[in-house]
Design a protein around this motif. Sequence first.
Motif: not given
Length: 395
Positions: A71-82, A164-180
């Motif tokens: 994993r690169i980071s906790g990001s739900a968008l760019l943190g790992g494989p998709q 507001e949802v976008s802000t949460r999507m960009g979080s480096m907390d994977e759970a927060v980002g994935m839920a958003a």
Amino acid sequence: MTDLPVIPFDRSDPLDVPAAYRELRHKERIARVRTRAGDEVWLVSGYEDARALFADGRMGRSHPKPEEAARISGSALLGGPQGDFETEKADHERMRKLFVRSFSARRMKALSEHVGGLVDGLLDELTTRTPPVDLHKEFSFPLPVYVICELLGVPFDDRDYFSEVSTRMGSMDEAVGMAAREEMGRYMARLIDAKRHDPGEDVLSDLVDVVDDDGTIAQLAGGLLFAGHETTVNRIDYGVLLLLHFPEQLAMLKADPGLAPAAVEEILRMGSPGLHGIPRYAREDVEIAGVTIKAGEAVVLTTNAANRDETAFDHPDLFDLHRSQDNPHLGFGHGAHFCVGASLARVELTAVFERLFQRLPDLRLAVPFEELPMNEGRLTGGLKELPVSWSTAPR
């Protein structure tokens, strides 16, 4: 190995790319490093190597065993494989054909004049205000939101919600980002369904007949909504900072607003709101620059560092309106994954920088550069606020 360099490297100046990338590249063109998630990956920070791997069909975003992937980071968008390893290429080709049609040259040409009108309207409003004014809130943010709402067919009245949802999507907390991300997908699915009964000339209406059962297309549309305003907001902010930081270049732009397209390309090359990097996973062994990236291993393509590679760009840390375009920057990627929204971003940014300093030629920061508040813990980085002032009568 416990002494591997840890990326992203720290920096003290938000306009700079840490010198550590260049120093490491001089030692090893492609280096083994550790991410802040604790995993070992290959770091690619050179222009030619990044460009080659962007275009290499043996590199992808998926992994055969995603739970075991680095994993690169906790990001739900760019943190790992998709994506699905077996169908990734076919899925990508299908989605790209769909969205490239939505961002056609015809639609972008039609949008260009309208975007200019939106910029003029925002500047009209801005010049009625008494400075200092937060340019981020009053200009950089609303413009891309207006544009992406119209292009996609998203209600502008929903801007506070999806922002507001976008802000949460960009979080480096994977759970927060994935839920958003899932929430955004549901929101977009509802809008696409509504277009069945009330279609328009917009991207969501284009998707009415192709929505899939698993919500993938709606989720991708949500990603477009995220990227379509988050990244462009940052580029406007950073474009202002870069031009103020290089006053001789700014003077040339003021004298000749026809240089705006060149300014945009330099902003896209040099602006580095975030230093996250773009992950890729080797689908098979790949030999490059004297190293073997083994199947399944992760690579981080640091486009911001590659765009400052002195072997590709003369004086890469200088903002130059007359820079040769022999080596196009990698701000939108390269090859099959070149950003479908690149033309939209260029339309918006060109409209901004043709007009902003013409209307407010004495625009300047209202606080010391060092005191600008930055976004922390977000994938896209960027500024929280951009306080500006002006003293001459606007034209």
